[in-house]
Design a protein around this motif. Structure first.
Motif, PDB file in Angstrom:
ATOM      1  N   VAL A   1     117.797  39.347 -11.361  1.00 32.43           N
ATOM      2  CA  VAL A   1     118.674  39.996 -10.042  1.00 32.43           C
ATOM      3  C   VAL A   1     118.049  39.324  -8.982  1.00 32.43           C
ATOM      4  O   VAL A   1     116.791  38.685  -8.984  1.00 32.43           O
ATOM      5  CB  VAL A   1     118.241  41.712 -10.230  1.00 32.43           C
ATOM      6  CG1 VAL A   1     119.243  42.173 -11.478  1.00 32.43           C
ATOM      7  CG2 VAL A   1     116.709  41.712 -10.340  1.00 32.43           C
ATOM      8  N   GLU A   2     118.778  39.412  -7.726  1.00 30.09           N
ATOM      9  CA  GLU A   2     118.169  39.031  -6.463  1.00 30.09           C
ATOM     10  C   GLU A   2     117.845  40.225  -5.882  1.00 30.09           C
ATOM     11  O   GLU A   2     118.472  41.161  -5.750  1.00 30.09           O
ATOM     12  CB  GLU A   2     119.274  38.245  -5.693  1.00 30.09           C
ATOM     13  CG  GLU A   2     119.843  36.923  -6.440  1.00 30.09           C
ATOM     14  CD  GLU A   2     120.531  36.154  -5.395  1.00 30.09           C
ATOM     15  OE1 GLU A   2     120.752  36.598  -4.288  1.00 30.09           O
ATOM     16  OE2 GLU A   2     121.059  35.041  -5.887  1.00 30.09           O
ATOM     17  N   ILE A   3     116.406  39.968  -5.134  1.00 23.42           N
ATOM     18  CA  ILE A   3     115.816  41.161  -4.540  1.00 23.42           C
ATOM     19  C   ILE A   3     115.511  40.856  -3.166  1.00 23.42           C
ATOM     20  O   ILE A   3     114.932  39.645  -2.629  1.00 23.42           O
ATOM     21  CB  ILE A   3     114.503  41.423  -5.315  1.00 23.42           C
ATOM     22  CG1 ILE A   3     114.877  41.883  -6.589  1.00 23.42           C
ATOM     23  CG2 ILE A   3     113.754  42.630  -4.456  1.00 23.42           C
ATOM     24  CD1 ILE A   3     115.661  43.271  -6.849  1.00 23.42           C
ATOM     25  N   ASP A   4     115.789  41.754  -2.105  1.00 21.56           N
ATOM     26  CA  ASP A   4     115.530  41.574  -0.858  1.00 21.56           C
ATOM     27  C   ASP A   4     114.436  42.437  -0.549  1.00 21.56           C
ATOM     28  O   ASP A   4     114.746  43.712  -0.488  1.00 21.56           O
ATOM     29  CB  ASP A   4     116.851  41.866  -0.146  1.00 21.56           C
ATOM     30  CG  ASP A   4     116.443  41.212   1.625  1.00 21.56           C
ATOM     31  OD1 ASP A   4     115.348  41.347   2.018  1.00 21.56           O
ATOM     32  OD2 ASP A   4     117.402  40.972   2.317  1.00 21.56           O
ATOM     33  N   LEU A   5     113.151  42.345  -0.301  1.00 19.70           N
ATOM     34  CA  LEU A   5     112.099  43.021  -0.025  1.00 19.70           C
ATOM     35  C   LEU A   5     112.327  44.063   1.182  1.00 19.70           C
ATOM     36  O   LEU A   5     111.664  44.757   1.312  1.00 19.70           O
ATOM     37  CB  LEU A   5     110.768  42.368   0.136  1.00 19.70           C
ATOM     38  CG  LEU A   5     110.521  41.398  -1.181  1.00 19.70           C
ATOM     39  CD1 LEU A   5     108.840  40.892  -0.922  1.00 19.70           C
ATOM     40  CD2 LEU A   5     110.055  42.679  -2.260  1.00 19.70           C
ATOM     41  N   THR A   6     113.193  43.473   2.151  1.00 21.72           N
ATOM     42  CA  THR A   6     113.697  44.367   3.181  1.00 21.72           C
ATOM     43  C   THR A   6     114.333  45.683   2.930  1.00 21.72           C
ATOM     44  O   THR A   6     114.029  46.811   3.184  1.00 21.72           O
ATOM     45  CB  THR A   6     114.700  43.728   4.192  1.00 21.72           C
ATOM     46  OG1 THR A   6     113.916  42.316   4.745  1.00 21.72           O
ATOM     47  CG2 THR A   6     114.872  44.541   5.323  1.00 21.72           C
ATOM     48  N   ASP A   7     115.331  45.552   1.638  1.00 20.40           N
ATOM     49  CA  ASP A   7     115.830  46.524   1.187  1.00 20.40           C
ATOM     50  C   ASP A   7     114.752  47.675   0.531  1.00 20.40           C
ATOM     51  O   ASP A   7     114.626  48.882   0.641  1.00 20.40           O
ATOM     52  CB  ASP A   7     117.025  46.363   0.129  1.00 20.40           C
ATOM     53  CG  ASP A   7     117.826  45.601   0.737  1.00 20.40           C
ATOM     54  OD1 ASP A   7     118.208  45.911   1.967  1.00 20.40           O
ATOM     55  OD2 ASP A   7     118.550  44.759   0.045  1.00 20.40           O
ATOM     56  N   PHE A   8     113.693  46.967  -0.194  1.00 22.31           N
ATOM     57  CA  PHE A   8     112.594  47.633  -0.686  1.00 22.31           C
ATOM     58  C   PHE A   8     111.795  48.439   0.345  1.00 22.31           C
ATOM     59  O   PHE A   8     111.388  49.495   0.209  1.00 22.31           O
ATOM     60  CB  PHE A   8     111.717  46.860  -1.533  1.00 22.31           C
ATOM     61  CG  PHE A   8     110.368  47.495  -1.864  1.00 22.31           C
ATOM     62  CD1 PHE A   8     110.377  48.610  -2.826  1.00 22.31           C
ATOM     63  CD2 PHE A   8     109.380  46.810  -1.528  1.00 22.31           C
ATOM     64  CE1 PHE A   8     109.165  49.134  -3.009  1.00 22.31           C
ATOM     65  CE2 PHE A   8     107.675  47.450  -1.670  1.00 22.31           C
ATOM     66  CZ  PHE A   8     107.889  48.558  -2.294  1.00 22.31           C
ATOM     67  N   ASN A   9     111.524  47.779   1.445  1.00 23.77           N
ATOM     68  CA  ASN A   9     110.702  48.416   2.557  1.00 23.77           C
ATOM     69  C   ASN A   9     111.252  49.543   2.933  1.00 23.77           C
ATOM     70  O   ASN A   9     110.848  50.716   3.826  1.00 23.77           O
ATOM     71  CB  ASN A   9     110.435  47.449   3.419  1.00 23.77           C
ATOM     72  CG  ASN A   9     108.850  47.420   3.845  1.00 23.77           C
ATOM     73  OD1 ASN A   9     108.181  48.242   3.532  1.00 23.77           O
ATOM     74  ND2 ASN A   9     108.727  46.769   5.182  1.00 23.77           N
ATOM     75  N   LYS A  10     112.903  49.600   3.305  1.00 23.59           N
ATOM     76  CA  LYS A  10     113.396  50.776   3.510  1.00 23.59           C
ATOM     77  C   LYS A  10     113.371  52.005   2.633  1.00 23.59           C
ATOM     78  O   LYS A  10     113.289  53.108   3.333  1.00 23.59           O
ATOM     79  CB  LYS A  10     115.078  50.526   3.634  1.00 23.59           C
ATOM     80  CG  LYS A  10     115.456  49.375   4.864  1.00 23.59           C
ATOM     81  CD  LYS A  10     117.053  49.046   4.553  1.00 23.59           C
ATOM     82  CE  LYS A  10     117.377  48.116   5.611  1.00 23.59           C
ATOM     83  NZ  LYS A  10     118.755  47.521   5.417  1.00 23.59           N
ATOM     84  N   GLN A  11     113.260  51.616   1.311  1.00 23.46           N
ATOM     85  CA  GLN A  11     112.890  52.855   0.591  1.00 23.46           C
ATOM     86  C   GLN A  11     111.529  53.394   0.965  1.00 23.46           C
ATOM     87  O   GLN A  11     111.127  54.585   0.771  1.00 23.46           O
ATOM     88  CB  GLN A  11     113.052  52.258  -0.790  1.00 23.46           C
ATOM     89  CG  GLN A  11     114.635  52.070  -1.144  1.00 23.46           C
ATOM     90  CD  GLN A  11     115.360  53.042  -1.368  1.00 23.46           C
ATOM     91  OE1 GLN A  11     114.988  54.217  -1.801  1.00 23.46           O
ATOM     92  NE2 GLN A  11     116.604  52.987  -1.005  1.00 23.46           N
ATOM     93  N   VAL A  12     110.673  52.354   1.134  1.00 20.90           N
ATOM     94  CA  VAL A  12     109.327  52.861   1.525  1.00 20.90           C
ATOM     95  C   VAL A  12     109.267  53.771   2.658  1.00 20.90           C
ATOM     96  O   VAL A  12     108.361  54.460   2.733  1.00 20.90           O
ATOM     97  CB  VAL A  12     108.194  51.402   1.501  1.00 20.90           C
ATOM     98  CG1 VAL A  12     106.891  51.870   2.164  1.00 20.90           C
ATOM     99  CG2 VAL A  12     108.456  50.597   0.147  1.00 20.90           C
ATOM    100  N   THR A  13     109.830  53.265   3.702  1.00 24.49           N
ATOM    101  CA  THR A  13     110.065  53.964   4.846  1.00 24.49           C
ATOM    102  C   THR A  13     110.376  55.180   4.664  1.00 24.49           C
ATOM    103  O   THR A  13     109.721  56.201   5.256  1.00 24.49           O
ATOM    104  CB  THR A  13     110.899  53.380   6.155  1.00 24.49           C
ATOM    105  OG1 THR A  13     110.361  52.138   6.111  1.00 24.49           O
ATOM    106  CG2 THR A  13     110.841  54.161   7.266  1.00 24.49           C
ATOM    107  N   LYS A  14     111.412  55.434   3.866  1.00 23.14           N
ATOM    108  CA  LYS A  14     111.734  56.956   3.505  1.00 23.14           C
ATOM    109  C   LYS A  14     110.732  57.892   2.688  1.00 23.14           C
ATOM    110  O   LYS A  14     110.513  59.078   3.082  1.00 23.14           O
ATOM    111  CB  LYS A  14     112.991  56.888   2.624  1.00 23.14           C
ATOM    112  CG  LYS A  14     114.260  56.297   3.284  1.00 23.14           C
ATOM    113  CD  LYS A  14     115.434  56.152   2.387  1.00 23.14           C
ATOM    114  CE  LYS A  14     116.781  55.543   3.056  1.00 23.14           C
ATOM    115  NZ  LYS A  14     117.946  55.359   2.015  1.00 23.14           N
TER     116      LYS A  14
END
Length: 234
Positions: A45-58
């Motif tokens: 899978v291709e992962i963008d850590l920016t998307d992960f960081n959005k989950q972290v912010t939530k």
């Protein structure tokens, strides 16, 4: 995790917690691993850590800095939790998140006088002929760049403690070099006619310059206007 349905639906178990405890996995890396289990296990899978960081912010109200994200991914790779197939940028990667069973110690099967090392069928790195040592390069390059950034700052007389001021490592080497060049062109460590430093807080000045992108400003900007924008008083 209230308000975060995606992470609530991850395949996380108490065995994952036990593995993290036994291997001293950092909290950020644990959170990243939990996120990756929602993206797919045992498949590329291709992962963008920016998307992960959005989950972290939530979840925690504030995202991780770039260095923390890099270190989290590097630690998961170090403990074989993920296999990095391809790294496009520091934050966009193609990976395989390995099943927890794959991480358990491998056993040797003795038959006659021969030892057979059991290879899990879902070890995609073996299927694709990946050399695990090749995956060390992105991490080594990341560490080398961080060291070079700190070295460049030290040469300029602006010393940073990466533990106290990790923000400096969120920027690229070229960005830091450009900001340092602007620092020198604007007086650097020189003193004004009253004997006071033209830039009283070099560390704060450099970080402000990087945050606001002043090193990208066109040369047509006036010297006085730029100093005023940076809060430097003459």
């Amino acid at each position: 995790m209230p308000g975060n349905t995606k992470l609530q639906n991850s395949q996380w178990t108490e065995q994952h917690d036990a593995f993290c405890l036994a291997n001293k996995i950092a909290p950020a890396a644990q959170f990243l691993w939990r996120y990756l289990t929602t993206e797919g296990v045992g498949e590329e899978v291709e992962i963008d850590l920016t998307d992960f960081n959005k989950q972290v912010t939530k979840h925690r109200g504030k995202g991780y800095c770039r260095l923390t994200l890099k270190n989290a991914l590097a630690q998961l790779e170090q403990h074989r939790v993920v296999n990095i197939i391809r790294q496009y940028t520091w934050k966009i990667v193609k990976i395989v998140t390995r099943p927890l069973d794959w991480l358990k110690p491998k056993k040797n099967l003795q038959k006659g006088n021969k030892n057979y090392n059991l290879q899990p069928s879902n070890d995609l790195s073996a299927v694709h002929g990946e050399n695990s040592s090749s995956n060390d390069h992105p991490r080594d390059e990341m560490i080398a760049e961080c060291e070079e950034i700190l070295s460049e700052c030290e040469k300029a007389g602006i010393t940073f403690d990466p533990e106290q001021s990790p923000e400096i490592l969120e920027y690229t080497l070229k960005e830091v070099q450009a900001a340092i060049a602007l620092f020198h062109s604007r007086g650097g460590h020189e003193k004004d006619w009253r004997g006071r430093p033209k830039i009283r807080n070099p560390q704060g000045w450099l970080l402000s310059c990087l945050r606001k992108g002043y090193y990208l400003l066109p040369e047509s900007w006036s010297f006085g206007g730029l100093l005023a924008a940076l809060g430097v008083q003459l």
